[in-house]
Design an enzyme around this catalytic site. Structure first.
Site, short mmCIF file in Angstrom:
data_model
loop_
_atom_site.label_atom_id
_atom_site.label_comp_id
_atom_site.label_asym_id
_atom_site.label_seq_id
_atom_site.Cartn_x
_atom_site.Cartn_y
_atom_site.Cartn_z
N PRO A 71 -3.55 -14.75 -2.42
CA PRO A 71 -2.69 -15.33 -3.45
C PRO A 71 -1.38 -14.59 -3.66
O PRO A 71 -1.32 -13.37 -3.59
CB PRO A 71 -3.56 -15.27 -4.71
CG PRO A 71 -4.64 -14.30 -4.41
CD PRO A 71 -4.85 -14.32 -2.93
N ASN A 72 -0.35 -15.40 -3.96
CA ASN A 72 1.00 -14.95 -4.29
C ASN A 72 1.79 -14.41 -3.09
O ASN A 72 2.99 -14.15 -3.24
CB ASN A 72 0.98 -13.91 -5.41
CG ASN A 72 0.35 -14.45 -6.68
OD1 ASN A 72 0.81 -15.45 -7.22
ND2 ASN A 72 -0.73 -13.82 -7.15
N ARG A 100 8.91 -11.97 -4.80
CA ARG A 100 7.89 -11.37 -5.66
C ARG A 100 8.02 -9.85 -5.70
O ARG A 100 7.84 -9.18 -4.69
CB ARG A 100 6.50 -11.75 -5.15
CG ARG A 100 5.38 -11.10 -5.91
CD ARG A 100 4.09 -11.20 -5.18
NE ARG A 100 3.02 -10.58 -5.95
CZ ARG A 100 1.85 -10.25 -5.42
NH1 ARG A 100 1.61 -10.47 -4.13
NH2 ARG A 100 0.93 -9.68 -6.17
N TYR A 145 6.97 -5.08 -2.82
CA TYR A 145 6.60 -5.78 -1.58
C TYR A 145 7.75 -5.96 -0.61
O TYR A 145 7.55 -6.47 0.49
CB TYR A 145 5.99 -7.14 -1.94
CG TYR A 145 4.75 -7.01 -2.82
CD1 TYR A 145 4.80 -7.34 -4.16
CD2 TYR A 145 3.57 -6.49 -2.31
CE1 TYR A 145 3.68 -7.19 -4.97
CE2 TYR A 145 2.45 -6.33 -3.12
CZ TYR A 145 2.51 -6.68 -4.44
OH TYR A 145 1.42 -6.53 -5.25
N ASN A 155 -5.02 -9.91 4.46
CA ASN A 155 -4.51 -9.33 3.23
C ASN A 155 -5.08 -10.17 2.09
O ASN A 155 -4.52 -11.21 1.76
CB ASN A 155 -2.98 -9.35 3.19
CG ASN A 155 -2.45 -8.65 1.94
OD1 ASN A 155 -3.17 -8.48 0.96
ND2 ASN A 155 -1.18 -8.27 1.98
N ALA A 199 -4.85 -10.10 -4.44
CA ALA A 199 -5.60 -9.79 -5.66
C ALA A 199 -7.10 -9.99 -5.50
O ALA A 199 -7.90 -9.30 -6.15
CB ALA A 199 -5.09 -10.65 -6.81
N ASP A 259 -18.49 -11.30 1.07
CA ASP A 259 -19.69 -11.81 1.75
C ASP A 259 -19.33 -12.61 3.00
O ASP A 259 -20.04 -12.55 4.01
CB ASP A 259 -20.51 -12.67 0.79
CG ASP A 259 -21.22 -11.84 -0.26
OD1 ASP A 259 -21.63 -12.43 -1.29
OD2 ASP A 259 -21.38 -10.62 -0.07
N GLU A 299 -8.45 -4.89 7.08
CA GLU A 299 -7.94 -5.18 5.74
C GLU A 299 -6.54 -4.60 5.65
O GLU A 299 -6.33 -3.42 6.00
CB GLU A 299 -8.83 -4.54 4.68
CG GLU A 299 -8.35 -4.67 3.25
CD GLU A 299 -9.13 -3.78 2.28
OE1 GLU A 299 -10.16 -3.20 2.69
OE2 GLU A 299 -8.71 -3.67 1.12
N HIS A 330 -2.79 -4.14 3.41
CA HIS A 330 -2.01 -4.26 2.18
C HIS A 330 -0.60 -3.76 2.44
O HIS A 330 -0.42 -2.67 3.00
CB HIS A 330 -2.66 -3.46 1.05
CG HIS A 330 -4.03 -3.95 0.69
ND1 HIS A 330 -4.24 -5.10 -0.03
CD2 HIS A 330 -5.25 -3.48 1.00
CE1 HIS A 330 -5.53 -5.29 -0.16
NE2 HIS A 330 -6.17 -4.33 0.45
N ILE A 331 0.37 -4.49 2.00
CA ILE A 331 1.77 -4.12 2.17
C ILE A 331 2.06 -2.81 1.41
O ILE A 331 2.67 -1.88 1.95
CB ILE A 331 2.68 -5.25 1.65
CG1 ILE A 331 2.53 -6.50 2.54
CG2 ILE A 331 4.13 -4.79 1.56
CD1 ILE A 331 3.14 -7.76 1.95
N SER A 332 1.61 -2.78 0.16
CA SER A 332 1.89 -1.62 -0.69
C SER A 332 0.77 -0.58 -0.56
O SER A 332 -0.32 -0.88 -0.09
CB SER A 332 1.98 -2.07 -2.16
OG SER A 332 0.72 -2.57 -2.59
N ARG A 345 -0.75 2.88 -7.04
CA ARG A 345 -0.47 1.93 -8.11
C ARG A 345 -1.49 2.09 -9.24
O ARG A 345 -2.29 3.03 -9.25
CB ARG A 345 -0.43 0.51 -7.53
CG ARG A 345 0.66 0.36 -6.46
CD ARG A 345 0.68 -1.01 -5.84
NE ARG A 345 0.98 -2.04 -6.83
CZ ARG A 345 0.93 -3.36 -6.53
NH1 ARG A 345 0.57 -3.75 -5.32
NH2 ARG A 345 1.22 -4.25 -7.46
#
Ligand code: DHK
Length: 145
Positions: A11-12, A19, A24, A73, A76, A86, A97, A99-101, A106
């Site tokens: 999402p997002n 954003r 990001y 990614n 959230a 699962d 997995e 993540h950009i940040s 954080r």
């Protein structure tokens, strides 16, 4: 026939570029896709984004039947979606997995991923350009299976 690598975004992430650019960056999701396809070379990619948990679960199921590896990614959903966790457990191939940040720099709520314990590897904090490294690494992991 070479099974595709699935690049799945949560999402997002469709709003990348607009954003929270201080977190990001200014790279758009379309630009991320172009970088991924460039890094993939001849390797087929399925590149998708959804704001829907159920759609991401369905795509992971699709990848379990038809895909070689997953670069995901979960955004959230990383921190609370047992459904996605699962689904990833069912995937027979390598999963990264991404993540950009740097989520660990954080707020506390970003520090505990439900996914990290069920994936092959985790890449965090490299920025949007890090997707390119993610593609190179998932290709290597798939080739080593
Ligand atoms: C993207 C998001 O949307 C956040 O919810 C995650 C992740 C971080 C990223 O850095 O790519 O916490």
């Amino acid at each position: 026939m070479t099974k595709p690598i699935y690049v799945l975004n949560g999402p997002n992430l469709n709003r990348l570029g607009k954003r929270e650019p201080e977190i990001y960056g200014s790279t758009t999701l379309s630009e991320v896709e172009a970088m991924c396809r460039d890094a993939a070379g001849d390797w087929p990619l399925v590149f998708r984004q959804s704001n829907s948990e159920s759609e991401l679960v369905e795509w992971i199921h699709e990848a379990a039947d038809d895909g070689a590896g997953i670069l995901i990614n979960p955004a959230a959903f990383t921190f609370y979606s047992m459904a996605i966790m699962d689904a990833l457990k069912m995937f027979p191939g390598p999963v990264i997995e991404f993540h950009i940040s740097n989520v660990h720099k954080r707020e506390e709520m970003y520090h505990r991923s439900l996914m990290s314990g069920v994936v092959t590897a985790v890449m965090i904090g490299l920025g949007a350009r890090g997707y390119q490294a993610g593609i190179h690494e998932i290709k290597r992991l798939v080739s080593e299976v």
